[in-house]
Scaffold this active site. Sequence first.
Site, PDB file in Angstrom:
ATOM      1  N   TYR A 115      -4.470   4.817   6.410  1.00 25.40           N
ATOM      2  CA  TYR A 115      -4.808   3.162   7.395  1.00 25.40           C
ATOM      3  C   TYR A 115      -6.272   4.060   8.189  1.00 25.40           C
ATOM      4  O   TYR A 115      -6.574   2.524   8.125  1.00 25.40           O
ATOM      5  CB  TYR A 115      -4.184   3.154   8.604  1.00 25.40           C
ATOM      6  CG  TYR A 115      -2.871   2.322   7.778  1.00 25.40           C
ATOM      7  CD1 TYR A 115      -2.844   0.567   7.656  1.00 25.40           C
ATOM      8  CD2 TYR A 115      -1.832   3.051   7.529  1.00 25.40           C
ATOM      9  CE1 TYR A 115      -1.984  -0.069   7.232  1.00 25.40           C
ATOM     10  CE2 TYR A 115      -0.604   2.241   7.056  1.00 25.40           C
ATOM     11  CZ  TYR A 115      -0.484   0.311   7.111  1.00 25.40           C
ATOM     12  OH  TYR A 115       0.113   0.021   6.814  1.00 25.40           O
ATOM     13  N   LYS A 127       0.929  -1.523  -0.304  1.00 27.57           N
ATOM     14  CA  LYS A 127      -0.091  -0.377   0.317  1.00 27.57           C
ATOM     15  C   LYS A 127       1.056   1.779   0.276  1.00 27.57           C
ATOM     16  O   LYS A 127       2.032   1.039   0.378  1.00 27.57           O
ATOM     17  CB  LYS A 127      -0.993  -0.214   0.986  1.00 27.57           C
ATOM     18  CG  LYS A 127      -0.649  -0.620   2.660  1.00 27.57           C
ATOM     19  CD  LYS A 127       0.611   0.779   3.548  1.00 27.57           C
ATOM     20  CE  LYS A 127       0.507   2.220   3.306  1.00 27.57           C
ATOM     21  NZ  LYS A 127       1.929   2.804   4.631  1.00 27.57           N
TER      22      LYS A 127
HETATM   23  P1  NAD Z   1      12.266   1.231   2.210  1.00 25.34           P
HETATM   24  O1  NAD Z   1      12.863   2.847   1.699  1.00 25.34           O
HETATM   25  O2  NAD Z   1      13.031   0.918   3.630  1.00 25.34           O
HETATM   26  O3  NAD Z   1      12.630  -0.039   1.005  1.00 25.34           O
HETATM   27  C1  NAD Z   1      12.440   0.505  -0.006  1.00 25.34           C
HETATM   28  C2  NAD Z   1      13.214  -0.259  -1.046  1.00 25.34           C
HETATM   29  O4  NAD Z   1      13.789  -0.039  -1.804  1.00 25.34           O
HETATM   30  C3  NAD Z   1      14.769  -0.124  -0.590  1.00 25.34           C
HETATM   31  O5  NAD Z   1      15.592  -1.320  -0.142  1.00 25.34           O
HETATM   32  C4  NAD Z   1      15.714   0.411  -1.823  1.00 25.34           C
HETATM   33  O6  NAD Z   1      16.711   0.299  -1.938  1.00 25.34           O
HETATM   34  C5  NAD Z   1      14.128  -0.040  -2.817  1.00 25.34           C
HETATM   35  N1  NAD Z   1      14.418   1.245  -3.982  1.00 25.34           N
HETATM   36  C6  NAD Z   1      14.399   0.558  -5.430  1.00 25.34           C
HETATM   37  N2  NAD Z   1      14.819   1.940  -6.285  1.00 25.34           N
HETATM   38  C7  NAD Z   1      14.154   3.073  -5.255  1.00 25.34           C
HETATM   39  C8  NAD Z   1      14.342   4.473  -6.211  1.00 25.34           C
HETATM   40  N3  NAD Z   1      14.276   4.559  -6.786  1.00 25.34           N
HETATM   41  N4  NAD Z   1      13.907   5.257  -4.206  1.00 25.34           N
HETATM   42  C9  NAD Z   1      14.444   4.513  -2.632  1.00 25.34           C
HETATM   43  N5  NAD Z   1      14.125   3.557  -2.580  1.00 25.34           N
HETATM   44  C10 NAD Z   1      14.483   2.364  -3.992  1.00 25.34           C
HETATM   45  O7  NAD Z   1      10.657   1.660   2.692  1.00 25.34           O
HETATM   46  P2  NAD Z   1       9.834   0.503   2.972  1.00 25.34           P
HETATM   47  O8  NAD Z   1       9.608   1.147   4.639  1.00 25.34           O
HETATM   48  O9  NAD Z   1      10.446  -0.474   3.285  1.00 25.34           O
HETATM   49  O10 NAD Z   1       8.220   0.572   1.621  1.00 25.34           O
HETATM   50  C11 NAD Z   1       8.441   0.242   1.125  1.00 25.34           C
HETATM   51  C12 NAD Z   1       7.161   0.091   0.370  1.00 25.34           C
HETATM   52  O11 NAD Z   1       5.969   0.115   1.975  1.00 25.34           O
HETATM   53  C13 NAD Z   1       6.107   1.432   0.252  1.00 25.34           C
HETATM   54  O12 NAD Z   1       5.205   1.339  -0.390  1.00 25.34           O
HETATM   55  C14 NAD Z   1       5.423   1.382   1.593  1.00 25.34           C
HETATM   56  O13 NAD Z   1       4.459   1.588   2.015  1.00 25.34           O
HETATM   57  C15 NAD Z   1       4.937   0.234   1.962  1.00 25.34           C
HETATM   58  N6  NAD Z   1       5.170  -0.153   3.548  1.00 25.34           N
HETATM   59  C16 NAD Z   1       4.019  -0.607   4.691  1.00 25.34           C
HETATM   60  C17 NAD Z   1       3.680  -1.163   5.447  1.00 25.34           C
HETATM   61  C18 NAD Z   1       2.693  -1.897   5.768  1.00 25.34           C
HETATM   62  O14 NAD Z   1       2.807  -1.941   7.174  1.00 25.34           O
HETATM   63  N7  NAD Z   1       2.037  -2.413   4.826  1.00 25.34           N
HETATM   64  C19 NAD Z   1       4.642  -0.310   6.393  1.00 25.34           C
HETATM   65  C20 NAD Z   1       6.033   0.067   5.915  1.00 25.34           C
HETATM   66  C21 NAD Z   1       5.928  -0.097   4.547  1.00 25.34           C
END
Ligand code: NAD
Length: 444
Positions: free
Chosen positions: A274, A189
Amino acid sequence: MESTEKLHDTSKLSRKEFLNLTGRSLAGAAGSIAIAPLLSTSAYGQERKAALSPPSQIPSDVDKPIVLEEWKSDADQQANPTPTPLPPSRRIGYAVVGLGHLALEEILPALSNCKKSRLAALVSGSPEKLKKVAAQYGIGAESCYTYQTFDQIKNNKEVDVIYIVLPNGLHKEYVIRGAKTGKHILCEKPLANTSEECREMISECFKAQVKLMVAYRIHYQPHNRKLREILQKKEFDIPKFLEAHNSQSTANADHWRHKKALAGGGALPDIGLYCLNTTRFVLGEEPVEVFAYQYSTPGNPLFREVEELVSWQMRFPSGVIASCATDYDVHESRRYRVNCRKGWINIEQAYAYKGQRLTTSKADGKMKRSEEIMLAENNQFGEEMDHFSDCIINNKKPFTPGEEGLQDHIIMEAIYQSAKEGRPVKINGIASVNNWKGPEPEFL
Ligand code: NAD
């Protein structure tokens, strides 16, 4: 030996019959020889208890839970059925795309404990991280991909699902590329940055004949599901208004969450979502109008591109009003309360990964009764992945399909428009009832 033979007979009973029998015995219906050992003293009972082991029911079907000998009285909380994992070869294989916080901290550990899902492949832009994570989770080099080699997942027979865990602004590209590999898609999401992107993603998945599910984990979380059930049963009469907020603090202005192109927006699509999605889920209604305010502290570099705070109200057809707020610059707070005619139901930590607390309040004559409903916690990430796997195994539509994500984007766009124009905005959603969802998830 007569009683021992009767005890063996319990192995032919269904779980319900068995539980009824033991429940009755412990409630004091003495006299049955079969139940005597459950009540017996140790010296008398040793031999007979031994006769009750091994477990009383072992269904030959691998999908059915083993029913163990009952030993607790119904004065205590009953345990869930024993976990019933599918044999690894029958579990659905997931390629996890993007090894950031969510993937490493929640999704990969949850996959290790899933019953119908298993990790099959990894995608990352960092060769060092890929190598290390692959070693930790036992993934061979042939199932490790970069963003350039991503499309080759098409040829990996171990992979059934591609799970997109990338920044929001990259969801559309990878969902569509993923669908073209012929694999089913689970996407984090918010589904995308805009409703237009969502429509394209849904259409491409439809064309490719693959399933698309949004990872709305709250739909698979027991406390939130229980609150919804209480509302459905009208235990406190009808709901009148709902208050919800989801807030946290952020500190890194260079992070993708603060870049409009990668995040789509600020607090609203990330965490305010949420409040919006869960409200729709528990009420089982779609809002018809929104009215919103938006604010960002002037000069704060965190909010150069995306907003800090959004506060909005939603009006539902039944007359319920929901008042929601989200902020990126306050101490964490994740809660909501549904105020009904005859009581309220509250969840603290409602949108958190764990630690939910479900409480209720109602009048009872001259007394006011407050109750905390204690439920066993589950792993929301594991449950949602197992639900998607179940949909693939049994060819069902997911409970939170792409359209569920689209609907939220339509409403979020109305919220932004209302804040900008300073007036209520009518919602022209994709439907006025939940007619796009698949069947309720089954929990084993
Ligand atoms: P994060 O920044 O920790 O991880 C993102 C990953 O994408 C990293 O490994 C990064 O290297 C990679 N990536 C690839 N191309 C990239 C670019 N151009 N710029 C930046 N990063 C790039 O983020 P996250 O917190 O893991 O979030 C990822 C997804 O998950 C988002 O869509 C977020 O909304 C969602 N999320 C959902 C929940 C949930 O509870 N369902 C919780 C947190 C995040």
